[in-house]
Enzyme design. Structure first.
Site, PDB file in Angstrom:
ATOM      1  N   HIS A 249       0.818  -1.215   0.000  1.00  0.00           N
ATOM      2  CA  HIS A 249       0.000   0.000   0.000  1.00  0.00           C
ATOM      3  C   HIS A 249       0.855   1.269   0.000  1.00  0.00           C
ATOM      4  O   HIS A 249       0.518   2.260  -0.637  1.00  0.00           O
ATOM      5  CB  HIS A 249      -0.961  -0.012   1.183  1.00  0.00           C
ATOM      6  CG  HIS A 249      -2.028  -1.045   1.069  1.00  0.00           C
ATOM      7  ND1 HIS A 249      -2.244  -2.032   2.020  1.00  0.00           N
ATOM      8  CD2 HIS A 249      -2.921  -1.289   0.085  1.00  0.00           C
ATOM      9  CE1 HIS A 249      -3.236  -2.805   1.627  1.00  0.00           C
ATOM     10  NE2 HIS A 249      -3.661  -2.383   0.455  1.00  0.00           N
TER      11      HIS A 249
ATOM     12  N   ASP B 178      -5.888  -1.261  -7.850  1.00  0.00           N
ATOM     13  CA  ASP B 178      -5.576  -2.187  -6.749  1.00  0.00           C
ATOM     14  C   ASP B 178      -6.533  -3.370  -6.860  1.00  0.00           C
ATOM     15  O   ASP B 178      -7.429  -3.561  -6.024  1.00  0.00           O
ATOM     16  CB  ASP B 178      -5.755  -1.453  -5.413  1.00  0.00           C
ATOM     17  CG  ASP B 178      -5.552  -2.376  -4.219  1.00  0.00           C
ATOM     18  OD1 ASP B 178      -6.033  -2.019  -3.123  1.00  0.00           O
ATOM     19  OD2 ASP B 178      -4.929  -3.454  -4.385  1.00  0.00           O
ATOM     20  N   SER B 179      -6.354  -4.141  -7.934  1.00  0.00           N
ATOM     21  CA  SER B 179      -7.337  -5.194  -8.213  1.00  0.00           C
ATOM     22  C   SER B 179      -6.779  -6.566  -7.871  1.00  0.00           C
ATOM     23  O   SER B 179      -5.591  -6.728  -7.591  1.00  0.00           O
ATOM     24  CB  SER B 179      -7.688  -5.165  -9.711  1.00  0.00           C
ATOM     25  OG  SER B 179      -6.587  -5.691 -10.451  1.00  0.00           O
ATOM     26  N   THR B 180      -7.668  -7.524  -7.953  1.00  0.00           N
ATOM     27  CA  THR B 180      -7.251  -8.915  -7.872  1.00  0.00           C
ATOM     28  C   THR B 180      -6.481  -9.229  -9.161  1.00  0.00           C
ATOM     29  O   THR B 180      -6.329  -8.376 -10.022  1.00  0.00           O
ATOM     30  CB  THR B 180      -8.494  -9.814  -7.770  1.00  0.00           C
ATOM     31  OG1 THR B 180      -9.477  -9.344  -8.713  1.00  0.00           O
ATOM     32  CG2 THR B 180      -9.094  -9.775  -6.376  1.00  0.00           C
ATOM     33  N   ASP B 181      -6.044 -10.467  -9.262  1.00  0.00           N
ATOM     34  CA  ASP B 181      -5.297 -10.859 -10.471  1.00  0.00           C
ATOM     35  C   ASP B 181      -6.240 -10.978 -11.668  1.00  0.00           C
ATOM     36  O   ASP B 181      -7.459 -10.951 -11.506  1.00  0.00           O
ATOM     37  CB  ASP B 181      -4.567 -12.175 -10.180  1.00  0.00           C
ATOM     38  CG  ASP B 181      -3.415 -11.959  -9.212  1.00  0.00           C
ATOM     39  OD1 ASP B 181      -3.593 -12.189  -8.015  1.00  0.00           O
ATOM     40  OD2 ASP B 181      -2.355 -11.476  -9.664  1.00  0.00           O
TER      41      ASP B 181
ATOM     42  N   ASP C 192     -18.282  -1.898 -11.044  1.00  0.00           N
ATOM     43  CA  ASP C 192     -17.159  -2.461 -11.794  1.00  0.00           C
ATOM     44  C   ASP C 192     -16.273  -1.298 -12.243  1.00  0.00           C
ATOM     45  O   ASP C 192     -16.760  -0.348 -12.872  1.00  0.00           O
ATOM     46  CB  ASP C 192     -17.710  -3.228 -13.012  1.00  0.00           C
ATOM     47  CG  ASP C 192     -16.615  -3.978 -13.757  1.00  0.00           C
ATOM     48  OD1 ASP C 192     -16.885  -5.088 -14.244  1.00  0.00           O
ATOM     49  OD2 ASP C 192     -15.477  -3.456 -13.840  1.00  0.00           O
TER      50      ASP C 192
ATOM     51  N   ASP D  97     -10.223  -3.630   0.702  1.00  0.00           N
ATOM     52  CA  ASP D  97      -9.817  -3.754   2.109  1.00  0.00           C
ATOM     53  C   ASP D  97      -9.557  -2.389   2.755  1.00  0.00           C
ATOM     54  O   ASP D  97      -9.465  -2.286   3.967  1.00  0.00           O
ATOM     55  CB  ASP D  97      -8.547  -4.631   2.201  1.00  0.00           C
ATOM     56  CG  ASP D  97      -7.466  -4.153   1.237  1.00  0.00           C
ATOM     57  OD1 ASP D  97      -7.196  -4.871   0.259  1.00  0.00           O
ATOM     58  OD2 ASP D  97      -6.911  -3.052   1.437  1.00  0.00           O
TER      59      ASP D  97
ATOM     60  N   PRO E  42     -13.505 -11.301 -11.644  1.00  0.00           N
ATOM     61  CA  PRO E  42     -13.899  -9.899 -11.836  1.00  0.00           C
ATOM     62  C   PRO E  42     -12.720  -8.983 -12.179  1.00  0.00           C
ATOM     63  O   PRO E  42     -12.890  -7.936 -12.772  1.00  0.00           O
ATOM     64  CB  PRO E  42     -14.551  -9.525 -10.505  1.00  0.00           C
ATOM     65  CG  PRO E  42     -14.099 -10.532  -9.512  1.00  0.00           C
ATOM     66  CD  PRO E  42     -13.839 -11.785 -10.286  1.00  0.00           C
TER      67      PRO E  42
ATOM     68  N   GLU F  43     -15.083  -0.088  -5.979  1.00  0.00           N
ATOM     69  CA  GLU F  43     -14.925  -1.495  -5.578  1.00  0.00           C
ATOM     70  C   GLU F  43     -16.157  -2.266  -6.048  1.00  0.00           C
ATOM     71  O   GLU F  43     -17.288  -1.865  -5.779  1.00  0.00           O
ATOM     72  CB  GLU F  43     -14.777  -1.569  -4.052  1.00  0.00           C
ATOM     73  CG  GLU F  43     -14.977  -2.950  -3.454  1.00  0.00           C
ATOM     74  CD  GLU F  43     -14.031  -4.011  -4.010  1.00  0.00           C
ATOM     75  OE1 GLU F  43     -12.795  -3.782  -3.993  1.00  0.00           O
ATOM     76  OE2 GLU F  43     -14.526  -5.051  -4.468  1.00  0.00           O
TER      77      GLU F  43
HETATM   78  N1  SAM Z   1      -3.423  -6.497  -2.918  1.00  0.00           N
HETATM   79  C1  SAM Z   1      -4.251  -7.374  -3.734  1.00  0.00           C
HETATM   80  C2  SAM Z   1      -3.463  -7.906  -4.905  1.00  0.00           C
HETATM   81  O1  SAM Z   1      -2.384  -7.398  -5.141  1.00  0.00           O
HETATM   82  O2  SAM Z   1      -3.961  -8.836  -5.555  1.00  0.00           O
HETATM   83  C3  SAM Z   1      -5.512  -6.642  -4.142  1.00  0.00           C
HETATM   84  C4  SAM Z   1      -6.376  -6.464  -2.961  1.00  0.00           C
HETATM   85  S1  SAM Z   1      -7.919  -5.715  -3.166  1.00  0.00           S
HETATM   86  C5  SAM Z   1      -8.791  -6.590  -1.957  1.00  0.00           C
HETATM   87  C6  SAM Z   1      -8.539  -6.342  -4.702  1.00  0.00           C
HETATM   88  C7  SAM Z   1      -9.947  -5.845  -4.910  1.00  0.00           C
HETATM   89  O3  SAM Z   1     -10.257  -5.721  -6.300  1.00  0.00           O
HETATM   90  C8  SAM Z   1     -11.037  -6.776  -4.337  1.00  0.00           C
HETATM   91  O4  SAM Z   1     -11.713  -6.113  -3.300  1.00  0.00           O
HETATM   92  C9  SAM Z   1     -11.958  -7.068  -5.528  1.00  0.00           C
HETATM   93  O5  SAM Z   1     -13.321  -7.179  -5.167  1.00  0.00           O
HETATM   94  C10 SAM Z   1     -11.677  -5.859  -6.388  1.00  0.00           C
HETATM   95  N2  SAM Z   1     -12.037  -6.004  -7.804  1.00  0.00           N
HETATM   96  C11 SAM Z   1     -11.807  -7.064  -8.608  1.00  0.00           C
HETATM   97  N3  SAM Z   1     -12.293  -6.817  -9.843  1.00  0.00           N
HETATM   98  C12 SAM Z   1     -12.828  -5.560  -9.821  1.00  0.00           C
HETATM   99  C13 SAM Z   1     -13.468  -4.731 -10.784  1.00  0.00           C
HETATM  100  N4  SAM Z   1     -13.658  -5.166 -12.038  1.00  0.00           N
HETATM  101  N5  SAM Z   1     -13.871  -3.495 -10.411  1.00  0.00           N
HETATM  102  C14 SAM Z   1     -13.658  -3.044  -9.133  1.00  0.00           C
HETATM  103  N6  SAM Z   1     -13.073  -3.793  -8.159  1.00  0.00           N
HETATM  104  C15 SAM Z   1     -12.651  -5.036  -8.513  1.00  0.00           C
END
Ligand code: SAM
Length: 281
Positions: free
Chosen positions: A62, A156-159, A138, A86, A163, A106
């Site tokens: 972060h 800061d998304s998932t991989d 989204d 988070d 989604p 988010e």
């Molecule tokens: N630090 C983590 C990493 O490096 O993988 C990311 C953490 S953060 C919790 C990832 C967030 O992205 C999740 O809360 C997930 O719901 C969100 N997310 C995934 N796809 C998304 C989208 N299309 N639009 C907005 N948020 C999304």
């Protein structure tokens, strides 16, 4: 008998964390959320079995995805966070008194709700900061329809599975760029190059077509296994050339206490070893 959470993000490599105490395990409309305690990382959240954030090492991730673009930018006032459920990214961005507004988009309200309850230390009050606007949507739709401009956009998304996949596309990057103010900076969570080199190459190919300055910078986050993690960097400005003494002045002026970020670490993070540099087209 110890239960283990095995992360299966990579085809030929897995990491396992002991689940010393399971705190939450449920499906939302988008993904499966588990929050558990681990002897090394403290509380851990996984989404669809992939480590997202841990109490013990989230400061690295972060701090590097916020203070690098915010301090490199001459006057970052408006920040957009895509993802970040988070609250850790918002926490760090809002520590800059000069930041006047943060929009956080988010997709999964459940992540916000459960992190506020089970991982309150990650957001540390960010969700109650009057400068924060939380949008449940989204991120790809948000940038498509966005009529605002931001100085820094942080993905800061998932991989790129589930989604998060749409947030690693040229279309998304192009639309995100359209939401940048002049000399604005787009930074992205771009995986661990040693394990996910194609992910970085694809993002950098898109960034090279969009930005005058497109590269990545690195930081090692223990719970993101496989070596240093890459953060995509794209801008039409000259922020990356900000010299050390100027960064030091801005950092001192911001009065933000950190455990990983320093201006010297900031500049050093852009020094890429050849195996990473070769992934940038
Ligand atoms: N630090 C983590 C990493 O490096 O993988 C990311 C953490 S953060 C919790 C990832 C967030 O992205 C999740 O809360 C997930 O719901 C969100 N997310 C995934 N796809 C998304 C989208 N299309 N639009 C907005 N948020 C999304």
């Amino acid at each position: 008998m110890t239960e283990w959470e095995t992360e299966r993000l990579h085809a030929h490599y897995r990491q396992a964390l002991s689940v010393d105490r399971l705190l939450y395990d449920s499906e939302t409309a988008h993904q499966r959320i588990r929050v558990f305690e681990n002897g090394t990382f403290g509380r851990v959240m996984t989404l669809d079995g992939v480590v997202q954030v841990t109490e013990a090492d989230n400061f690295i991730y972060h701090e590097m995805l916020t203070h690098v673009p915010i301090l490199a930018h001459r006057a970052a006032r408006r920040v957009l966070i895509i993802g970040g459920g988070d609250g850790g990214m918002a926490r760090e961005a809002l520590r800059h008194a000069a930041v006047e507004h943060v929009t956080m988009v988010e997709i999964d309200a459940g992540v916000v709700e459960f992190c506020r309850e089970y991982l309150p230390g990650i957001s540390a009050g960010a969700f109650d900061d009057p400068r924060l606007r939380l949008v449940i949507a989204d991120g790809a739709d948000f940038v498509r329809d966005c009529a605002e401009f931001f100085d820094v956009i942080i993905v800061d998304s998932t991989d790129p599975v589930g989604p998060g996949e749409v947030l690693f596309t040229e279309t998304f990057y192009g639309r995100a760029k359209r939401c940048l103010a002049p000399a604005g900076i787009l930074v992205t969570q771009n995986g661990v190059p040693f394990m996910q080199g194609d992910e970085l190459t694809n993002t950098m190919r898109a960034f090279r077509a969009l930005f005058a300055d497109a590269t990545c910078y690195l930081a090692s986050v223990p719970s993101y296994a496989g070596g240093p993690m890459a953060f995509g960097w794209g801008t039409d400005g000259d922020a990356r050339a900000t010299p050390l003494d100027v960064l030091e002045g801005r950092f001192a002026g911001a009065g933000v206490a950190t455990r990983y970020y320093t201006p010297a670490v900031h500049l050093g993070a852009f020094a890429l070893p050849p195996y990473v540099a070769r992934l940038i087209p």
